[in-house]
Design a protein around this motif. Structure first.
Motif, PDB file in Angstrom:
ATOM      1  N   ASP A   1      -0.265  13.791  -1.084  1.00  0.00           N
ATOM      2  CA  ASP A   1       0.318  13.166   0.254  1.00  0.00           C
ATOM      3  C   ASP A   1      -0.432  12.076   1.016  1.00  0.00           C
ATOM      4  O   ASP A   1      -1.541  12.137   1.219  1.00  0.00           O
ATOM      5  CB  ASP A   1       0.214  14.322   1.050  1.00  0.00           C
ATOM      6  N   CYS A   2       0.511  10.948   1.118  1.00  0.00           N
ATOM      7  CA  CYS A   2      -0.195   9.822   1.876  1.00  0.00           C
ATOM      8  C   CYS A   2       0.259   9.995   3.448  1.00  0.00           C
ATOM      9  O   CYS A   2       1.242  10.665   3.778  1.00  0.00           O
ATOM     10  CB  CYS A   2       0.781   8.574   1.601  1.00  0.00           C
ATOM     11  N   PRO A   3      -0.662   9.753   4.047  1.00  0.00           N
ATOM     12  CA  PRO A   3      -0.301  10.186   5.633  1.00  0.00           C
ATOM     13  C   PRO A   3       0.886   9.335   6.127  1.00  0.00           C
ATOM     14  O   PRO A   3       1.357   9.770   6.962  1.00  0.00           O
ATOM     15  CB  PRO A   3      -1.602   9.091   6.535  1.00  0.00           C
ATOM     16  N   CYS A   4       1.703   8.069   5.476  1.00  0.00           N
ATOM     17  CA  CYS A   4       2.636   7.949   5.611  1.00  0.00           C
ATOM     18  C   CYS A   4       4.038   8.671   5.526  1.00  0.00           C
ATOM     19  O   CYS A   4       5.173   8.333   5.966  1.00  0.00           O
ATOM     20  CB  CYS A   4       3.107   6.387   4.868  1.00  0.00           C
ATOM     21  N   GLY A   5       3.527   9.803   4.980  1.00  0.00           N
ATOM     22  CA  GLY A   5       4.795  10.847   4.476  1.00  0.00           C
ATOM     23  C   GLY A   5       5.256  10.861   3.189  1.00  0.00           C
ATOM     24  O   GLY A   5       5.949  11.992   2.744  1.00  0.00           O
TER      25      GLY A   5
ATOM     26  N   GLY B   1       1.832   9.740  -3.327  1.00  0.00           N
ATOM     27  CA  GLY B   1       1.545   8.997  -4.379  1.00  0.00           C
ATOM     28  C   GLY B   1       1.685   7.476  -4.052  1.00  0.00           C
ATOM     29  O   GLY B   1       1.899   6.603  -4.858  1.00  0.00           O
ATOM     30  N   CYS B   2       1.245   7.130  -2.816  1.00  0.00           N
ATOM     31  CA  CYS B   2       1.538   5.446  -2.393  1.00  0.00           C
ATOM     32  C   CYS B   2       0.145   4.996  -3.257  1.00  0.00           C
ATOM     33  O   CYS B   2      -0.784   5.730  -3.352  1.00  0.00           O
ATOM     34  CB  CYS B   2       1.296   5.418  -1.007  1.00  0.00           C
ATOM     35  N   PHE B   3       0.473   3.607  -3.384  1.00  0.00           N
ATOM     36  CA  PHE B   3      -0.560   2.888  -3.962  1.00  0.00           C
ATOM     37  C   PHE B   3      -2.031   3.114  -3.337  1.00  0.00           C
ATOM     38  O   PHE B   3      -2.897   3.161  -4.057  1.00  0.00           O
ATOM     39  CB  PHE B   3      -0.003   1.243  -3.893  1.00  0.00           C
TER      40      PHE B   3
ATOM     41  N   GLY C   1       0.684  -1.353  -0.023  1.00  0.00           N
ATOM     42  CA  GLY C   1      -0.010   0.112  -0.029  1.00  0.00           C
ATOM     43  C   GLY C   1       0.967   1.325  -0.077  1.00  0.00           C
ATOM     44  O   GLY C   1       0.487   2.385  -0.391  1.00  0.00           O
ATOM     45  N   HIS C   2       2.098   1.155   0.407  1.00  0.00           N
ATOM     46  CA  HIS C   2       2.942   2.426   0.270  1.00  0.00           C
ATOM     47  C   HIS C   2       3.965   2.148  -0.433  1.00  0.00           C
ATOM     48  O   HIS C   2       5.256   2.586  -0.386  1.00  0.00           O
ATOM     49  CB  HIS C   2       3.593   2.442   2.011  1.00  0.00           C
ATOM     50  N   MET C   3       3.829   1.567  -1.601  1.00  0.00           N
ATOM     51  CA  MET C   3       4.731   1.445  -2.748  1.00  0.00           C
ATOM     52  C   MET C   3       4.205   2.509  -3.591  1.00  0.00           C
ATOM     53  O   MET C   3       3.013   2.889  -3.820  1.00  0.00           O
ATOM     54  CB  MET C   3       4.230   0.087  -3.235  1.00  0.00           C
TER      55      MET C   3
HETATM   56 ZN    ZN Z   1       2.102   5.879   2.095  1.00  0.00          ZN
END
Ligand code: ZN
Ligand code: ADP
Length: 304
Positions: A173-177, A180-182, A163-165
């Motif tokens: 922006d993904c919450p992971c920082g 464009g995460c999957f 999911g964070h690829m």
């Molecule tokens: Zn992410």
């Protein structure tokens, strides 16, 4: 011999007694009550499991083990939940030790997508495959990786956190920082978020797909085609990385069915680099409701 399979989810926890061939002998479920301390939830889950064992009149010696699937990130080496966004009160909780207070049998913890992959291998869509990737597209996106007849779990049980690829660095922006995460672009959550923004009202994931695929809204149609393309991008990366015989897609969004599978297969045919990749079949998961607990039980019933 049987195993107890426990699938801890953000909203509910499924509990089952499962035979070595993957047959569910009995099952029940409890709401995952995030207002309760996790140790109390574990007491409740263990209580429900013991009731199933009692109803089936099993002897302690019949119980081979307890398998637990839980959302990542987790730390299987320590038997702990790490920091899954939808299980906030459980962060750092030593879930394996908590269950050890109830059961004197082997207890195994893996992430839920990894467990579901094992279920698809045992009784689902990947029975014949020695190399496959199970992708779940649901609230988030995750994967279970099966290669050379074994699960690839990684050092701490977090392999397959695709999911964070990054599939498009311009993808927001993904919450992971990262950007464009999957899962930030192609999960059920993402589709509902983007569709709601387009229509200016709350739209569910299913409604968004229905409106788009029945040709009722051109903007939604574009959105959905873009999401299908990104799922293709993710699958091509998995194919180029693992050279699987098969990709199995499960999770709520996979219920969209053939429009999704046709689009993703087309993208793979056009873009996977290796000759085998161009033909890698993408198929729907065969197990839906019970995949989590069958997979969890398989963690102690099979040699993975
Ligand atoms: Zn992410
Ligand atoms: P979870 O994420 O809790 O494991 P699911 O695998 O059911 O749960 O996935 C939930 C996601 O799938 C949500 O975004 C939901 O809106 C979406 N979803 C569920 N059913 C469908 C459907 N028939 N068509 C499209 N999306 C769906």
């Amino acid at each position: 011999k049987v195993a107890i399979g426990i699938d801890i989810g953000g909203t509910k926890t499924a509990i089952g007694l499962v035979a070595p061939d993957g047959t569910v002998l009995a099952k029940t479920s409890l709401p995952t009550d995030l207002a309760l301390p996790p140790s109390v939830m574990v007491d409740n889950i263990a209580g429900a499991a013991k009731r199933l064992v009692g109803e089936k009149e099993l002897l302690p010696a019949d119980l081979q083990g307890v398998g637990i699937g839980a959302p990542g990130p987790l730390n299987t080496k320590l038997g702990q939940i790490a920091e899954p966004p939808n299980l906030r009160p459980w962060w750092g909780f030593p879930v394996v030790d908590a269950f050890k207070r109830h059961f004197d049998v082997p207890i195994v913890l893996e992430n839920d997508a990894t467990a579901a992959a094992l279920a698809e291998k045992q009784t689902g869509a990947a029975k014949e495959a020695d190399h496959f990737v199970y992708v779940t597209i649901s609230t988030g996106i995750g994967a279970g990786i099966y290669s050379h007849g074994r699960l690839i779990t990684g050092a701490t049980g977090n392999a397959g956190d695709i999911g964070h690829m990054v599939v498009d660095p311009a993808g927001g922006d993904c919450p992971c920082g990262q950007r464009g995460c999957f899962e930030h672009i192609a999960s059920g959550t993402a589709v509902a978020r983007e569709a709601s923004a387009l229509l200016g009202r709350p739209v569910s994931t299913k409604e968004a797909f229905d409106l788009a695929l029945s040709g009722q809204d051109a903007a939604l149609e574009q959105l959905v085609q873009r999401v299908f393309r990104y799922i293709g991008v993710g699958c091509v990366t998995l194919i180029n990385t693992f050279d699987p015989e098969l990709i199995v897609i499960g999770g709520g969004v996979s219920q969209v069915g053939s429009p999704l599978f046709d689009a993703v297969s087309g993208y793979i045919r056009d873009h996977a680099l290796n000759p085998s990749g161009r033909r890698t079949p993408v198929v729907p998961a065969a197990l839906h409701q019970d995949a989590g607990l069958i997979g969890a039980a398989a963690l102690v019933l099979t040699d993975y």
